[in-house]
Each structure stands twice: as C-alpha cells, then as structure tokens.
Motif scaffolding. Structure first.
Motif, short mmCIF file in Angstrom:
data_model
loop_
_atom_site.label_atom_id
_atom_site.label_comp_id
_atom_site.label_asym_id
_atom_site.label_seq_id
_atom_site.Cartn_x
_atom_site.Cartn_y
_atom_site.Cartn_z
N TYR A 16 -4.96 18.80 -8.30
CA TYR A 16 -3.81 18.22 -7.61
C TYR A 16 -4.13 18.02 -6.12
O TYR A 16 -3.78 17.02 -5.51
CB TYR A 16 -2.62 19.18 -7.77
CG TYR A 16 -1.35 18.73 -7.11
CD1 TYR A 16 -0.58 17.72 -7.67
CD2 TYR A 16 -0.90 19.33 -5.93
CE1 TYR A 16 0.61 17.31 -7.08
CE2 TYR A 16 0.29 18.93 -5.33
CZ TYR A 16 1.03 17.91 -5.91
OH TYR A 16 2.20 17.51 -5.32
N HIS A 18 9.03 10.67 3.60
CA HIS A 18 8.99 9.45 2.78
C HIS A 18 10.18 8.56 3.06
O HIS A 18 10.16 7.37 2.74
CB HIS A 18 8.87 9.80 1.30
CG HIS A 18 7.49 10.27 0.95
ND1 HIS A 18 7.06 11.54 1.19
CD2 HIS A 18 6.41 9.61 0.43
CE1 HIS A 18 5.80 11.66 0.83
NE2 HIS A 18 5.37 10.50 0.37
N ARG A 75 6.56 22.69 -0.89
CA ARG A 75 5.71 21.50 -0.83
C ARG A 75 4.28 21.94 -1.09
O ARG A 75 3.97 23.12 -1.08
CB ARG A 75 5.84 20.77 0.52
CG ARG A 75 5.21 21.51 1.70
CD ARG A 75 5.35 20.76 3.03
NE ARG A 75 4.40 19.65 3.14
CZ ARG A 75 4.04 19.09 4.30
NH1 ARG A 75 4.54 19.56 5.44
NH2 ARG A 75 3.20 18.10 4.33
N ARG A 76 3.39 20.95 -1.31
CA ARG A 76 1.96 21.21 -1.49
C ARG A 76 1.72 22.29 -2.55
O ARG A 76 0.96 23.23 -2.34
CB ARG A 76 1.33 21.64 -0.18
CG ARG A 76 1.35 20.54 0.86
CD ARG A 76 0.74 20.97 2.17
NE ARG A 76 0.34 19.79 2.94
CZ ARG A 76 -0.16 19.83 4.16
NH1 ARG A 76 -0.33 20.98 4.77
NH2 ARG A 76 -0.53 18.73 4.76
N HIS A 85 -4.21 10.93 -1.12
CA HIS A 85 -2.91 10.28 -0.88
C HIS A 85 -2.55 10.32 0.62
O HIS A 85 -2.25 9.29 1.23
CB HIS A 85 -1.85 11.01 -1.71
CG HIS A 85 -0.44 10.53 -1.52
ND1 HIS A 85 0.06 9.43 -2.17
CD2 HIS A 85 0.58 11.00 -0.75
CE1 HIS A 85 1.34 9.24 -1.81
NE2 HIS A 85 1.67 10.19 -0.94
C1 HEM Z 1 2.96 13.62 0.19
C2 HEM Z 1 4.84 10.96 -3.42
C3 HEM Z 1 4.06 6.90 -0.86
C4 HEM Z 1 2.43 9.58 2.84
C5 HEM Z 1 3.60 13.25 -0.96
C6 HEM Z 1 4.21 14.17 -1.92
C7 HEM Z 1 4.72 13.42 -2.93
C8 HEM Z 1 4.48 12.03 -2.63
C9 HEM Z 1 5.45 13.95 -4.18
C10 HEM Z 1 4.29 15.66 -1.73
C11 HEM Z 1 3.27 16.39 -2.45
C12 HEM Z 1 3.30 17.86 -2.17
O1 HEM Z 1 3.82 18.32 -1.14
O2 HEM Z 1 2.76 18.60 -3.02
C13 HEM Z 1 4.75 9.63 -3.05
C14 HEM Z 1 5.17 8.51 -3.88
C15 HEM Z 1 4.92 7.37 -3.16
C16 HEM Z 1 4.39 7.78 -1.88
C17 HEM Z 1 5.76 8.62 -5.26
C18 HEM Z 1 5.15 5.93 -3.54
C19 HEM Z 1 4.45 5.28 -4.38
C20 HEM Z 1 3.65 7.28 0.39
C21 HEM Z 1 3.48 6.39 1.52
C22 HEM Z 1 3.03 7.15 2.55
C23 HEM Z 1 2.90 8.53 2.08
C24 HEM Z 1 3.76 4.90 1.49
C25 HEM Z 1 2.68 6.74 3.95
C26 HEM Z 1 2.48 5.55 4.37
C27 HEM Z 1 2.35 10.89 2.41
C28 HEM Z 1 1.81 11.97 3.20
C29 HEM Z 1 1.96 13.14 2.43
C30 HEM Z 1 2.60 12.74 1.20
C31 HEM Z 1 1.20 11.85 4.60
C32 HEM Z 1 1.59 14.55 2.85
C33 HEM Z 1 0.43 15.06 2.09
C34 HEM Z 1 0.22 16.53 2.34
O3 HEM Z 1 1.19 17.30 2.29
O4 HEM Z 1 -0.92 16.89 2.62
N1 HEM Z 1 3.79 11.96 -1.41
N2 HEM Z 1 4.28 9.15 -1.86
N3 HEM Z 1 3.29 8.57 0.78
N4 HEM Z 1 2.81 11.39 1.20
FE1 HEM Z 1 3.54 10.27 -0.32
#
Ligand code: HEM
Ligand code: HAS
Ligand code: CU
Length: 577
Positions: free
Chosen positions: A67, A388, A449-450, A74
């Motif tokens: 994961y 988001h 988260r994470r 991502h």
């Molecule tokens: C983290 C889903 C689009 C930037 C995450 C997490 C989820 C997620 C569930 C949290 C994971 C966790 O904390 O374990 C999605 C979905 C998207 C999407 C379903 C649409 C298709 C985007 C977009 C961006 C973005 C468009 C920025 C332009 C981030 C970032 C994180 C993140 C920076 C933090 C990662 C981390 O905690 O290290 N996303 N996301 N996401 N997402 Fe998205």
C-alpha cells in the motif's frame, strides 16, 4: 483627459514560428503534467477502497509490493509532478500572451528538461520499491539517492519561471512606463516570488541533509530539523498549487462567463496577503511535534487564520463575479443567477463546481489551523479529506477546466466531446465530494490516515472501525466515481489531442476582454493611468512586498532553528519495508 491616456507602444508582434514554439512548449508541460495525474490519481481509488475495507493490493503484486509504495507514487505524482508541470507551463505562457512578449525559451525549456529528469529519477526510485517514504519523505525513513536527487531536480526546475517572468515584466515596463503590471502577469509573478523564497526550506533539507545522507556521506540526520525545513516549503506549496487556480478565476473566468471581474485590486491584495502570510505558518503541520513552545503554537494559530483571509476575500470577489455574470445572463432571485451561469461550457462548469468544494475544503482547513481542534483530527483521514477538497478538487478541477480551452487553443483541434467533458467535471465533483466528506467524517471517528487498514483481519477491521462504516463506505464509493470521472476526462484529453476536428484556435479568455481575437500583441486599450486604483498601485512594488514576507519568515524561523541546532537529536536511517 485624453492627454493622460497612455498610448500603446508600437511593438513587433511575435513571429508565427516563435508563437508556434511557445504553444508547443506549453502543450508539452500540459501533457506531461496530466500524464503524471493519470498515473497518480489512477492509484487513488485503490486507496479509497482500502478505507472501505477492500484490499486489492495482493492482486497488484508485480507492480506494487505494498500500500505504501502505491501511496508514495500517488502523493509524489499528484503533489509534485502534475502540479509543477502544469503550473510552470501556465505561469509563463499566460503572461507571455497577456504582455505579447516572448519568454526566454532557453530557461523555459531548461525548467521542463530539469523537471523531466527529476521525474524519471523519482519514478525509478519509487517503482523499484526502494523509496516508500511517502510524499513528505520524513526521516528517519530512508529511500534511495535517486528519490532525493529526483526531488532536488524537480524543485530546482520549478523555480525557473521566476527569472523568465522578471525579464518579461521589465521589458514590458520599459515599453509602458508608469503603468501597473497587467493582472495575470502580476499574479503569476507574486506566485513565483512566494514559491522561490519558500523553496529555501526544502532545498536546504535536500541538499544539506537528504542527498548526502542517501549517498552515505553522512550517517545521521536530525528529523526535527528536516521536518521543519520541509514544512517551511510544504505549507507554501499548497498556495503554489492554489494561486495558479486563482489566476484562472480572477484573470480568465469572468470573461469565460461573459461578465466582468468584481475587483482587480482585490485580486492583487489577495496575492500579496498570500505571499506574506503563507511563508511563516508551515509549522502548523507540526502542532503534534515536540520542540515548539506553546506561545509559538498560539502565534501560529493566529497566522494560520490570517492566511485564510485572502481566500475569504476570494470567496466574496468570486461570488460577486459569478453573480454579475449570472444576472447579466438573465438570472433572477436569490439563486437564479447561479443557475443562469453558462453551465454548458465544461471549462466554466469544472471551475465553478470546484469553488463549491472549496467551501468544505476551506472550512476544514480552519479546523486544522486551530491547535486544539487539530489535536482531534491530526493523522486521521480528516486531513486527506481536507486536502482532497482543496488540491484534489479546486486545483485539479480548475486545471482540467483550463485544459478544456487550452487544448483547442494550443493545437487548433476541437474537444472530441463537450458532453463527455461536462460528465468528467460533474463526476469529479460528485466523486470528490462523496470521498472528501467520507474521509472527513471517518477521521472524526479516529480512522488513521496512511494506514493499510484493509490488510487487517476481517474481525479486527470491524471491531476497530465498525462505528465508521457508513463514512468508510462513502470513501470507497467516491473513489469508484472518481475512476469514472478520470475515464471521461482522459478520453477527452488524449482523444482531442489526437483526433479532434481541426478548427480555428479560440482566443485566450482574457484576450477577448481586451477586444483582441488573439492576444499576441501589446495592443491593450489605453488606460488612463490615474484611473488605476490606489490599492493596485500600492501592490505594485513586488520586491518590497517580497522583502516584507521574507523578513517575517526569517523572524519566525530563526528562533526555531536556533533552539533545534543547539539540541540536535541525530538518527540513522530506517528502511521499514
Ligand atoms: C492521499 C485518494 C486524487 C494528492 C490520498 C489518500 C486517499 C486518496 C484515500 C489517503 C491515503 C492514506 O492516508 O492512507 C484519492 C482519490 C483520488 C485522488 C480517490 C482521485 C482519483 C488526488 C489528487 C491529488 C492527490 C488529484 C493532488 C493533485 C494526494 C496526496 C496524498 C493523497 C498529496 C497524501 C499522500 C500521503 O499521505 O503520503 N489520496 N486521491 N490525490 N492524495 Fe489523493
Ligand atoms: Fe491545508 C494540511 C490549514 C488550505 C492542502 N493542507 C494540508 C495538507 C495539504 C493541504 C496537502 O493548520 C496535508 C499535507 C500532509 O500530507 O500532511 N489549509 C489550512 C488552512 C487553509 C488551507 C487554514 N490546504 C489548503 C489548500 C490546500 C491545502 C488551499 C491545497 C491546495 N492544512 C491546514 C493545516 C494542516 C493542513 C493546519 C495540517 C493538519 C495536520 O494535522 O496535519 C486555508 O487557506 C483555507 C482558506 C479557504 C477558505 C475557503 C474560501 C472559499 C472559496 C470558494 C468560494 C465559493 C464560491 C461559490 C464563490 C476560507 C474561495 C459561491 C456560490 C454559491 C452558490 C454559494
Ligand atoms: Cu499548511
């Protein structure tokens, strides 16, 4: 009165081959940026399904070992690569069109190539499973040198639009002495000044700590110092994403709506306030870290609330701008004007819908910004829920909306389907709202988260998170809707690039405002200089405002680093996967 009118200087219109080169360059930034989003956001729903209890990762084994490998890809692809490429393209291309001045193509290409090399390096480091350090790469987690050198290159390349903008603005000022910088160029310049000052944090962290550490030249780093340097840049980065979206809202959207911008001067004030307030507040990401005094945390709360203020100004300015346009189109009553907006235009729909999501994204930011409330939501899914509804919606949707007019403008090809483009905007809006509200609510139940929660045994998952099962289901449903949105968007994006019908390239939205079919020349309507508002004039000395911002930033960080440097806590690297 006419004696005071400044007359447009006779300036050579850029040559067609030069214009074509600029368009190709902008297109390259756009295509690389959106390809990064395709990979990054394509993984997003897998993460959303993780939170609804569906673990798809064992089936993805050859590609992702865990994961956390997927989550790193991502965050990095979306947060750095997608945003940096689109922004470094737009913030040069739009001012070049507005001023009618050719940018320094060598520097612009340099920015592109350096960032492309950086992207290649981070991709290699992430796909070989050596660097599952997440997008914030907090030590003591330790990835491979390719990861940190890749990020160093990405950071460096992203600073280069600043000298290009400064050159263009000074050439323009020579031709139009005494006039204030046109709005789009002004906003682009303030954004880049803010960004380049802020990158001192992350670049220091990378060059002095992470790069030599990853090569084995030094054996330990101080995580507290790293995290503080990271957030020195990591907070302004969110405005580096947001301000280009505001450039579109303030600079272009009013004309796309067929109305007028409520206030040009308020736009300038908003940008200067963001420049000043975004630099010192990074440590609000560290409310839970040791080493900060309670007094300083209190000051951070006040500063964080101040940085929300320019967005509140934006909310009112944009609300009024939308209302102007809606009423002009015959909208009546309390909300009739909103219905009367040109919803059939996918570029407009994507941007206006993104504003609605920002109401929730912004409000959750204020929750995070309060130290006591952050203690409740920190490190829960509330935080990704918050961002988001900001970067994942406001920024991503505004950039998609811009792509809908940029593709025809840059390539002379029409969108292959306006309906599919509209579907992409609405599905993204519905999916991201369902997902974001689910994430924020689940966070209030303490869902972390994470966390690879779907890998837990079934009973453990239900015992721990059963109370949050409705919001967690919403997260998964939102994720799947977002996949559908992506399918619609990318069919339109790549389909139009490859197969779009040849048409005459449409004008840039702001070009129409100045009565030009294409904004290639300096011909702007003569503006009586005394009519430019005093507020706009007060915002014009950009170096003064950058100096003020840098000083406040230094005053807030010097005491923090002073005490950290006197109490170093050094750690060797960990590889936890
Ligand atoms: C983290 C889903 C689009 C930037 C995450 C997490 C989820 C997620 C569930 C949290 C994971 C966790 O904390 O374990 C999605 C979905 C998207 C999407 C379903 C649409 C298709 C985007 C977009 C961006 C973005 C468009 C920025 C332009 C981030 C970032 C994180 C993140 C920076 C933090 C990662 C981390 O905690 O290290 N996303 N996301 N996401 N997402 Fe998205
Ligand atoms: Fe944030 C964490 C505070 C804005 C992004 N934020 C994050 C992270 C990211 C991020 C990526 O203080 C997590 C990083 C990580 O991985 O750990 N944030 C704020 C505050 C604001 C804010 C006070 N954030 C953003 C924006 C982002 C973004 C913008 C990306 C683009 N954030 C925090 C804090 C944390 C944090 C803490 C750390 C939390 C923790 O514990 O880790 C403010 O700037 C928000 C102001 C915005 C508004 C909304 C204005 C509304 C507008 C739309 C108007 C609508 C119209 C339509 C016109 C006040 C402009 C009208 C029509 C009708 C019909 C009504
Ligand atoms: Cu922040």
């Amino acid at each position: 009165m006419s004696a005071h009118l400044s007359t447009p200087a006779a300036v050579a219109v850029p040559r067609p081959d030069v214009l074509a080169a600029e368009r190709r360059m902008m297109l390259a930034f756009l295509v690389v940026g959106f390809s990064a989003l395709l990979l990054g956001a394509g993984i997003g729903p897998l993460q959303a399904l993780n939170y609804s209890g569906h673990n798809l990762y064992p089936a993805l084994r050859p590609f992702f070992q865990s994961y956390y490998q997927g989550l790193t890809i991502h965050g990095v692809m979306n947060g750095y690569v997608f945003t940096f490429f689109v922004i470094c393209g737009l913030l040069v291309y739009l001012p070049a069109r507005e001023l009618g001045i050719t940018p320094n193509m060598t520097l612009w290409r340099g920015s592109f190539v350096i960032m492309l090399i950086g992207t290649g390096l981070v991709l290699a480091a992430m796909f070989d499973n050596s660097s599952n350090v997440l997008w914030t790469f907090y030590p003591p987690l330790k990835g491979s040198p390719l990861f940190y050198f890749g990020l160093t290159a990405l950071g460096l390349g992203s600073t280069l639009p600043l000298p290009i903008l400064l050159q263009m603005r000074s050439a323009w000022k020579k031709q139009r002495p005494g006039e204030v910088t046109p709005l789009v160029t002004y906003m682009a310049l303030i954004t880049m000044l803010m960004w380049d000052v802020s990158t001192i944090g992350i670049m220091t962290e990378l060059v002095i700590q992470m790069d030599p550490w990853s090569l084995g030249l030094i054996h330990t780093v101080d995580p507290a110092i790293s995290r503080t340097l990271y957030w020195l840049t990591g907070h302004p980065i969110v405005y580096f994403w947001l301000m280009p979206a505001y450039v579109s809202w303030y600079g272009l959207l009013a004309n796309q709506l067929g109305g007028r911008l409520a206030s040009d001067a308020m736009g300038r004030l908003t940008f200067v306030l963001m420049l000043i307030f975004s630099l010192p507040v990074g440590s609000h990401h560290q409310f839970a870290d040791p080493g900060f005094s309670p007094i300083w945390r209190g000051i951070l709360v006040v500063l964080t609330m101040s940085v929300a203020f320019p967005s509140l100004i934006t909310a009112f300015t944009m609300g009024l701008t939308l209302e102007f346009a809606g009423r002009k189109r015959g909208g009546k009553g309390i909300l009739g004007w909103f219905k009367a907006l040109p919803w059939g235009n996918p570029s407009v729909a994507a941007q206006v819908l993104s504003m609605l999501t920002f109401v929730i994204g912004g409000a959750s930011g204020m929750v995070n910004g309060s130290w006591q409330l952050d203690a409740v939501v920190h490190n829960t899914t509330f935080i990704p829920g918050h961002f988001h509804m900001t970067v994942g919606s406001v920024v991503a949707m505004t950039f998609m909306g811009m792509a809908f007019w940029l593709i025809p403008h840059l390539t002379g090809r029409a969108l292959i389907s306006r309906r599919l483009a509209l579907a992409a905007a609405w599905l993204w809006f519905i999916g991201m709202s369902t997902f974001g509200i689910g994430m924020q609510t689940a966070g209030l139940y303490g869902v972390p988260r994470r966390a690879w929660v779907s890998a837990l045994p079934h009973e453990a998952f239900h015992t721990l998170y059963g109370a949050a099962h409705i919001p967690m289901a919403l997260i998964g449903i939102g994720g799947v809707i977002l996949w559908l949105a992506m399918i619609c968007f990318y069919i339109v994006f790549f389909g139009s690039l490859l197969f779009g019908r040849k048409i005459e390239a449409p004008a840039i939205p702001f070009a129409r405002a100045f009565g030009r079919s294409e904004s290639y020349s300096l011909e702007r309507p003569a503006v009586p200089s005394e009519h430019t508002s005093s507020l706009a004039r007060a915002m014009e000395p950009v170096w003064f405002w950058t100096g003020v911002a840098t000083l406040i930033c230094a005053l807030s960080y010097v005491p923090i680093f002073w005490s950290f440097l006197r109490h170093m806590t050094l750690s060797p690297g960990w590889v936890a996967w």
